[in-house]
Design a protein around this motif. Structure first.
Motif: not given
Length: 205
Positions: A37-41, A43-52
Motif C-alpha cells: 500500500d503506497a499510501a501506508f508506506v 505515511a510510515w516513512r514520515k513517522v518512522a523514517p529509519n525503520i522499514d
C-alpha cells in the motif's frame, strides 16, 4: 417472486439496460493488487523514517497469472503466515485444507471459493510426497486460474509437534473447562480444548 429472480438478477448486473454487459467482472478478471500500500508506506516513512515498514501476507504473494484456456495439470499454491512465507508459487497436485465446513480437497480447475479455516491439518500433495502443517485459523482463497492462496495466523509442521505436550495441554484445558464458573472462563477453556483436540487428532492421523 422466485420466477422473477433471474430477470431481477440480470437487471441488477446490467444496470437495467437491455443487452448491456454485466457491470461486475469475475475476480480473476480484476487486475492483481499491488504488493504494498503506497499510501501506508509513505505515511510510515514520515513517522518512522529509519525503520522499514512492516510486511503483510500480500507482500509475500506474487501477482496471480491470467486464467488459462484449459485446466492445467498442476495447482499453484502460495502459503503465507503474518511473519514468513512457507510456500511460494509452488506447483503441486492437490492441497487439502481444514475448512470450517469440513476437509476440502483442492485440485487444478477448482471453482473459485473462499474458505475459512479452523484448527486442523493442511496437507500438500506433490507426487507421492505429502507435507502436513497444523494451522490454527485463516483463509484459503481458491482462484479460477488454478492458483490457491492460503493465509494462516499460525502454522507448524505436524512432525514438529510434541505429543506429550499436546496431551498435557488437552488435560489441563479439560480440567479448566470442568471447573470454570464464568462464561468467559468456559469460553477460553473450550477454545483450548478444541485446539488441543485438533492437535491430538493431527498427531493420531
Amino acid at each position: 417472486m422466485y420466477r422473477q429472480a433471474p430477470r431481477l438478477l440480470i437487471r441488477a448486473l446490467t444496470g437495467g439496460r437491455r443487452g448491456a454487459p454485466a457491470g461486475r467482472p469475475f475476480s480473476t478478471d480484476v487486475p492483481a493488487a499491488p504488493s504494498e500500500d503506497a499510501a501506508f508506506v509513505e505515511a510510515w516513512r514520515k513517522v518512522a523514517p529509519n525503520i522499514d515498514p512492516p510486511k503483510t501476507p500480500l507482500a509475500f504473494m506474487k501477482p496471480r497469472p491470467p486464467t488459462p484456456s484449459s485446466i492445467p495439470s498442476k495447482l499453484t499454491v502460495n502459503f503465507v503466515l503474518p511473519y514468513q512465507s512457507e510456500i511460494s508459487n509452488k506447483e503441486v497436485d492437490m492441497v487439502i485444507v481444514p475448512a470450517t465446513t469440513g476437509q476440502m480437497g483442492v485440485l487444478p480447475g477448482h471453482v473459485s471459493t473462499i474458505a475459512e479455516l479452523k484448527p486442523g491439518v493442511l496437507s500438500v500433495h506433490e507426487g507421492s510426497e505429502v507435507t502436513k502443517y497444523f494451522v490454527s485459523s485463516g483463509f484459503a482463497f481458491i482462484h479460477a486460474n488454478s492458483v490457491t492462496d492460503i493465509v494462516a495466523v499460525e502454522a507448524v509442521p505436524v512432525d514438529h509437534l510434541d505429543q506429550s505436550l499436546v496431551q498435557k495441554g488437552l488435560a489441563d484445558f479439560t480440567q479448566k473447562l470442568n471447573s470454570a464458573t464464568t462464561d468467559l472462563e468456559k469460553a477460553e477453556a473450550q477454545i483450548g480444548v478444541d485446539v488441543h483436540s485438533a492437535l491430538n487428532a493431527a498427531l493420531s492421523g
